[in-house]
Design a protein around this motif. Sequence first.
Motif, PDB file in Angstrom:
ATOM      1  N   VAL A   1       0.817  -1.210   0.000  1.00 52.62           N
ATOM      2  CA  VAL A   1       0.000   0.000   0.000  1.00 52.62           C
ATOM      3  C   VAL A   1       0.855   1.265   0.000  1.00 52.62           C
ATOM      4  O   VAL A   1       0.359   2.353  -0.287  1.00 52.62           O
ATOM      5  CB  VAL A   1      -0.976  -0.014   1.207  1.00 52.62           C
ATOM      6  CG1 VAL A   1      -0.268   0.431   2.482  1.00 52.62           C
ATOM      7  CG2 VAL A   1      -2.182   0.887   0.936  1.00 52.62           C
ATOM      8  N   GLN A   2       2.150   1.131   0.296  1.00 52.06           N
ATOM      9  CA  GLN A   2       3.040   2.284   0.218  1.00 52.06           C
ATOM     10  C   GLN A   2       3.050   2.883  -1.185  1.00 52.06           C
ATOM     11  O   GLN A   2       3.342   4.073  -1.366  1.00 52.06           O
ATOM     12  CB  GLN A   2       4.468   1.894   0.635  1.00 52.06           C
ATOM     13  CG  GLN A   2       4.633   1.553   2.110  1.00 52.06           C
ATOM     14  CD  GLN A   2       4.542   2.771   3.010  1.00 52.06           C
ATOM     15  OE1 GLN A   2       4.533   3.908   2.543  1.00 52.06           O
ATOM     16  NE2 GLN A   2       4.470   2.532   4.300  1.00 52.06           N
ATOM     17  N   LEU A   3       2.730   2.067  -2.189  1.00 51.65           N
ATOM     18  CA  LEU A   3       2.637   2.572  -3.559  1.00 51.65           C
ATOM     19  C   LEU A   3       1.541   3.620  -3.703  1.00 51.65           C
ATOM     20  O   LEU A   3       1.611   4.497  -4.566  1.00 51.65           O
ATOM     21  CB  LEU A   3       2.370   1.409  -4.523  1.00 51.65           C
ATOM     22  CG  LEU A   3       3.447   0.326  -4.620  1.00 51.65           C
ATOM     23  CD1 LEU A   3       2.922  -0.856  -5.417  1.00 51.65           C
ATOM     24  CD2 LEU A   3       4.696   0.883  -5.261  1.00 51.65           C
ATOM     25  N   LEU A   4       0.516   3.510  -2.876  1.00 55.33           N
ATOM     26  CA  LEU A   4      -0.607   4.432  -2.951  1.00 55.33           C
ATOM     27  C   LEU A   4      -0.363   5.723  -2.177  1.00 55.33           C
ATOM     28  O   LEU A   4      -0.934   6.766  -2.500  1.00 55.33           O
ATOM     29  CB  LEU A   4      -1.871   3.746  -2.407  1.00 55.33           C
ATOM     30  CG  LEU A   4      -3.172   4.561  -2.331  1.00 55.33           C
ATOM     31  CD1 LEU A   4      -3.588   5.008  -3.726  1.00 55.33           C
ATOM     32  CD2 LEU A   4      -4.283   3.754  -1.692  1.00 55.33           C
ATOM     33  N   VAL A   5       0.502   5.662  -1.181  1.00 56.03           N
ATOM     34  CA  VAL A   5       0.686   6.782  -0.261  1.00 56.03           C
ATOM     35  C   VAL A   5       0.968   8.112  -0.974  1.00 56.03           C
ATOM     36  O   VAL A   5       0.371   9.135  -0.627  1.00 56.03           O
ATOM     37  CB  VAL A   5       1.793   6.458   0.770  1.00 56.03           C
ATOM     38  CG1 VAL A   5       2.224   7.708   1.520  1.00 56.03           C
ATOM     39  CG2 VAL A   5       1.292   5.403   1.750  1.00 56.03           C
ATOM     40  N   PRO A   6       1.855   8.153  -1.989  1.00 60.28           N
ATOM     41  CA  PRO A   6       2.100   9.444  -2.632  1.00 60.28           C
ATOM     42  C   PRO A   6       0.887  10.037  -3.329  1.00 60.28           C
ATOM     43  O   PRO A   6       0.867  11.231  -3.628  1.00 60.28           O
ATOM     44  CB  PRO A   6       3.217   9.116  -3.647  1.00 60.28           C
ATOM     45  CG  PRO A   6       3.853   7.876  -3.146  1.00 60.28           C
ATOM     46  CD  PRO A   6       2.748   7.095  -2.505  1.00 60.28           C
ATOM     47  N   GLU A   7      -0.125   9.203  -3.611  1.00 61.50           N
ATOM     48  CA  GLU A   7      -1.316   9.678  -4.315  1.00 61.50           C
ATOM     49  C   GLU A   7      -2.425  10.158  -3.382  1.00 61.50           C
ATOM     50  O   GLU A   7      -3.414  10.735  -3.838  1.00 61.50           O
ATOM     51  CB  GLU A   7      -1.872   8.549  -5.196  1.00 61.50           C
ATOM     52  CG  GLU A   7      -0.873   7.938  -6.154  1.00 61.50           C
ATOM     53  CD  GLU A   7      -0.423   8.914  -7.224  1.00 61.50           C
ATOM     54  OE1 GLU A   7      -1.189   9.843  -7.534  1.00 61.50           O
ATOM     55  OE2 GLU A   7       0.698   8.753  -7.733  1.00 61.50           O
ATOM     56  N   ILE A   8      -2.284   9.899  -2.088  1.00 60.93           N
ATOM     57  CA  ILE A   8      -3.348  10.218  -1.143  1.00 60.93           C
ATOM     58  C   ILE A   8      -3.571  11.730  -1.062  1.00 60.93           C
ATOM     59  O   ILE A   8      -2.624  12.502  -0.953  1.00 60.93           O
ATOM     60  CB  ILE A   8      -3.025   9.660   0.265  1.00 60.93           C
ATOM     61  CG1 ILE A   8      -3.017   8.140   0.231  1.00 60.93           C
ATOM     62  CG2 ILE A   8      -4.021  10.173   1.308  1.00 60.93           C
ATOM     63  CD1 ILE A   8      -4.366   7.522  -0.009  1.00 60.93           C
TER      64      ILE A   8
END
Length: 214
Positions: free
Chosen positions: A81-88
Amino acid sequence: PLHWASVAAFDGDEVLDGSLGCRRCGATYPVEDGVAVVVRDAAGFLEGPRTDPALSTYLWADYLRHTDPLPIGLRPDPHPVQLLVPEIRPAWNVLDLGCGTGGSTFTVAAAGAAFALGVDVSWERIEAAIRLLRTGRYPVAVSTAVGHTEEVLIDRPDLRGAACDFLVGDAVDPPLAAESRDALVLGMVYDTVRAPGLLLGQAGALLRDGGLLL
Protein backbone atom coordinates in the motif's frame (compact mmCIF):
# COMPACT_ATOMS: atom_id res chain seq x y z
CA PRO A 1 -28.90 4.22 6.21
CA LEU A 2 -27.48 2.42 9.27
CA HIS A 3 -28.28 3.68 12.77
CA TRP A 4 -27.86 2.43 16.32
CA ALA A 5 -30.76 0.04 16.96
CA SER A 6 -29.54 -0.84 20.47
CA VAL A 7 -26.62 -0.19 22.78
CA ALA A 8 -25.95 -2.73 25.55
CA ALA A 9 -22.43 -1.72 26.60
CA PHE A 10 -20.12 1.14 25.82
CA ASP A 11 -16.83 2.71 26.90
CA GLY A 12 -16.77 6.47 26.46
CA ASP A 13 -18.03 7.07 22.92
CA GLU A 14 -17.17 3.52 21.78
CA VAL A 15 -20.04 1.02 21.56
CA LEU A 16 -18.84 -2.41 22.71
CA ASP A 17 -22.08 -4.39 22.41
CA GLY A 18 -25.29 -3.55 20.61
CA SER A 19 -26.72 -3.61 17.12
CA LEU A 20 -26.97 -1.51 13.99
CA GLY A 21 -30.25 -1.26 12.12
CA CYS A 22 -31.08 -0.42 8.51
CA ARG A 23 -33.78 2.20 8.03
CA ARG A 24 -34.50 0.94 4.52
CA CYS A 25 -34.98 -2.82 4.99
CA GLY A 26 -35.22 -3.27 8.76
CA ALA A 27 -32.25 -5.66 8.96
CA THR A 28 -30.10 -5.59 12.09
CA TYR A 29 -26.37 -6.21 12.43
CA PRO A 30 -24.75 -7.14 15.75
CA VAL A 31 -21.82 -5.42 17.41
CA GLU A 32 -19.85 -7.67 19.77
CA ASP A 33 -16.69 -6.64 21.61
CA GLY A 34 -16.67 -3.49 19.50
CA VAL A 35 -16.79 -5.40 16.21
CA ALA A 36 -19.66 -4.62 13.83
CA VAL A 37 -20.67 -7.57 11.65
CA VAL A 38 -22.35 -6.21 8.53
CA VAL A 39 -23.01 -9.29 6.38
CA ARG A 40 -26.28 -10.70 5.06
CA ASP A 41 -26.55 -13.54 7.61
CA ALA A 42 -24.87 -11.89 10.58
CA ALA A 43 -26.39 -14.26 13.14
CA GLY A 44 -25.24 -17.31 11.19
CA PHE A 45 -21.80 -15.78 10.76
CA LEU A 46 -21.38 -15.31 14.51
CA GLU A 47 -22.47 -18.89 15.18
CA GLY A 48 -19.58 -20.15 13.04
CA PRO A 49 -15.91 -20.39 14.04
CA ARG A 50 -14.17 -17.09 14.77
CA THR A 51 -10.64 -18.37 15.37
CA ASP A 52 -8.37 -17.47 12.46
CA PRO A 53 -5.34 -19.77 12.09
CA ALA A 54 -3.57 -17.14 9.97
CA LEU A 55 -4.01 -14.31 12.48
CA SER A 56 -0.43 -14.30 13.81
CA THR A 57 0.98 -14.37 10.27
CA TYR A 58 -1.09 -11.34 9.28
CA LEU A 59 -0.16 -9.46 12.45
CA TRP A 60 3.52 -10.22 11.92
CA ALA A 61 3.42 -9.08 8.30
CA ASP A 62 1.53 -5.87 9.18
CA TYR A 63 3.29 -4.77 12.36
CA LEU A 64 6.43 -6.84 13.02
CA ARG A 65 7.89 -7.31 9.55
CA HIS A 66 11.07 -5.42 10.45
CA THR A 67 11.77 -7.58 13.48
CA ASP A 68 14.95 -9.64 13.22
CA PRO A 69 14.97 -12.49 12.49
CA LEU A 70 11.96 -12.76 10.21
CA PRO A 71 10.08 -16.07 10.00
CA ILE A 72 10.94 -18.24 7.00
CA GLY A 73 9.14 -17.01 3.89
CA LEU A 74 8.77 -13.36 4.96
CA ARG A 75 10.95 -10.54 3.68
CA PRO A 76 11.37 -7.02 5.15
CA ASP A 77 9.75 -5.36 2.14
CA PRO A 78 7.55 -2.28 2.52
CA HIS A 79 3.81 -2.91 2.52
CA PRO A 80 2.38 -2.79 -1.04
CA VAL A 81 0.00 0.00 0.00
CA GLN A 82 3.04 2.28 0.22
CA LEU A 83 2.64 2.57 -3.56
CA LEU A 84 -0.61 4.43 -2.95
CA VAL A 85 0.69 6.78 -0.26
CA PRO A 86 2.10 9.44 -2.63
CA GLU A 87 -1.32 9.68 -4.32
CA ILE A 88 -3.35 10.22 -1.14
CA ARG A 89 -5.19 13.54 -0.96
CA PRO A 90 -6.28 15.08 2.37
CA ALA A 91 -10.00 14.99 1.52
CA TRP A 92 -10.05 11.41 0.29
CA ASN A 93 -12.34 8.74 1.69
CA VAL A 94 -10.47 5.44 1.20
CA LEU A 95 -11.70 1.84 1.45
CA ASP A 96 -9.33 -1.02 2.26
CA LEU A 97 -11.28 -4.05 1.03
CA GLY A 98 -9.92 -7.26 2.51
CA CYS A 99 -7.84 -5.33 5.03
CA GLY A 100 -6.70 -8.29 7.14
CA THR A 101 -5.42 -6.99 10.48
CA GLY A 102 -5.42 -3.40 9.29
CA GLY A 103 -1.79 -2.59 8.56
CA SER A 104 -2.62 -1.13 5.15
CA THR A 105 -5.61 0.78 6.55
CA PHE A 106 -3.46 2.46 9.20
CA THR A 107 -0.85 3.27 6.55
CA VAL A 108 -3.45 5.04 4.40
CA ALA A 109 -4.77 6.96 7.40
CA ALA A 110 -1.26 8.07 8.37
CA ALA A 111 -0.67 9.27 4.81
CA GLY A 112 -3.27 11.98 5.32
CA ALA A 113 -6.56 10.53 4.05
CA ALA A 114 -9.65 12.11 5.57
CA PHE A 115 -10.88 8.66 6.55
CA ALA A 116 -9.97 5.03 5.83
CA LEU A 117 -12.35 2.11 6.36
CA GLY A 118 -11.00 -1.44 6.62
CA VAL A 119 -13.33 -4.32 5.75
CA ASP A 120 -12.51 -8.01 6.13
CA VAL A 121 -14.52 -11.23 6.47
CA SER A 122 -12.39 -12.47 9.40
CA TRP A 123 -13.87 -11.51 12.78
CA GLU A 124 -10.59 -12.14 14.60
CA ARG A 125 -8.53 -9.98 12.22
CA ILE A 126 -10.98 -7.09 12.54
CA GLU A 127 -11.09 -7.48 16.33
CA ALA A 128 -7.27 -7.22 16.41
CA ALA A 129 -7.31 -4.10 14.22
CA ILE A 130 -9.93 -2.45 16.41
CA ARG A 131 -7.95 -3.20 19.58
CA LEU A 132 -4.87 -1.63 17.99
CA LEU A 133 -6.96 1.40 17.02
CA ARG A 134 -8.22 1.81 20.59
CA THR A 135 -5.14 0.84 22.61
CA GLY A 136 -2.15 0.60 20.26
CA ARG A 137 -1.31 -2.81 21.74
CA TYR A 138 -1.96 -6.42 20.81
CA PRO A 139 -0.24 -9.68 21.85
CA VAL A 140 0.68 -12.09 19.07
CA ALA A 141 1.93 -15.67 19.34
CA VAL A 142 5.01 -16.18 17.21
CA SER A 143 6.64 -19.49 16.28
CA THR A 144 10.37 -19.03 16.81
CA ALA A 145 11.51 -22.62 16.37
CA VAL A 146 10.07 -26.05 15.73
CA GLY A 147 7.60 -26.75 18.50
CA HIS A 148 8.26 -23.45 20.29
CA THR A 149 6.00 -20.41 20.45
CA GLU A 150 6.47 -17.16 22.32
CA GLU A 151 4.21 -14.16 22.78
CA VAL A 152 5.32 -10.83 21.33
CA LEU A 153 3.53 -7.58 22.14
CA ILE A 154 2.75 -5.20 19.31
CA ASP A 155 3.19 -1.79 20.94
CA ARG A 156 2.18 0.97 18.53
CA PRO A 157 0.84 4.02 20.38
CA ASP A 158 0.87 5.91 17.07
CA LEU A 159 -2.10 3.82 15.91
CA ARG A 160 -4.41 4.97 18.70
CA GLY A 161 -7.21 7.19 17.44
CA ALA A 162 -6.10 7.05 13.80
CA ALA A 163 -8.50 8.40 11.17
CA CYS A 164 -9.89 4.96 10.35
CA ASP A 165 -12.28 2.27 11.49
CA PHE A 166 -12.97 -1.39 10.78
CA LEU A 167 -15.92 -3.73 10.29
CA VAL A 168 -16.61 -7.31 9.29
CA GLY A 169 -17.95 -7.49 5.76
CA ASP A 170 -17.81 -9.54 2.56
CA ALA A 171 -15.45 -8.17 -0.11
CA VAL A 172 -17.66 -9.45 -2.95
CA ASP A 173 -20.83 -8.13 -1.26
CA PRO A 174 -19.59 -4.98 0.51
CA PRO A 175 -22.07 -3.13 2.73
CA LEU A 176 -21.28 0.26 1.19
CA ALA A 177 -22.92 2.71 -1.16
CA ALA A 178 -21.92 2.86 -4.81
CA GLU A 179 -19.55 5.63 -5.87
CA SER A 180 -18.78 6.49 -2.24
CA ARG A 181 -14.95 6.14 -2.20
CA ASP A 182 -12.16 8.22 -3.69
CA ALA A 183 -9.65 5.36 -3.56
CA LEU A 184 -9.84 1.63 -2.93
CA VAL A 185 -7.13 -0.80 -1.86
CA LEU A 186 -7.26 -4.50 -2.81
CA GLY A 187 -4.13 -5.89 -1.21
CA MET A 188 -3.61 -9.66 -1.59
CA VAL A 189 -7.36 -10.27 -1.92
CA TYR A 190 -7.85 -11.12 -5.59
CA ASP A 191 -6.61 -14.70 -5.17
CA THR A 192 -8.63 -15.43 -2.02
CA VAL A 193 -12.20 -15.10 -3.38
CA ARG A 194 -14.22 -17.52 -5.48
CA ALA A 195 -15.40 -14.82 -7.89
CA PRO A 196 -12.48 -12.48 -8.65
CA GLY A 197 -14.34 -10.87 -11.54
CA LEU A 198 -17.20 -9.96 -9.23
CA LEU A 199 -14.70 -8.57 -6.73
CA LEU A 200 -13.25 -6.21 -9.34
CA GLY A 201 -16.74 -5.22 -10.45
CA GLN A 202 -17.72 -4.34 -6.90
CA ALA A 203 -14.51 -2.38 -6.43
CA GLY A 204 -15.22 -0.37 -9.56
CA ALA A 205 -18.81 0.29 -8.47
CA LEU A 206 -17.67 1.67 -5.11
CA LEU A 207 -15.29 4.21 -6.65
CA ARG A 208 -16.31 7.70 -7.60
CA ASP A 209 -15.68 8.75 -11.21
CA GLY A 210 -11.92 9.13 -11.57
CA GLY A 211 -11.24 7.20 -8.36
CA LEU A 212 -8.01 5.28 -7.81
CA LEU A 213 -7.84 1.49 -7.45
CA LEU A 214 -4.70 -0.19 -6.11
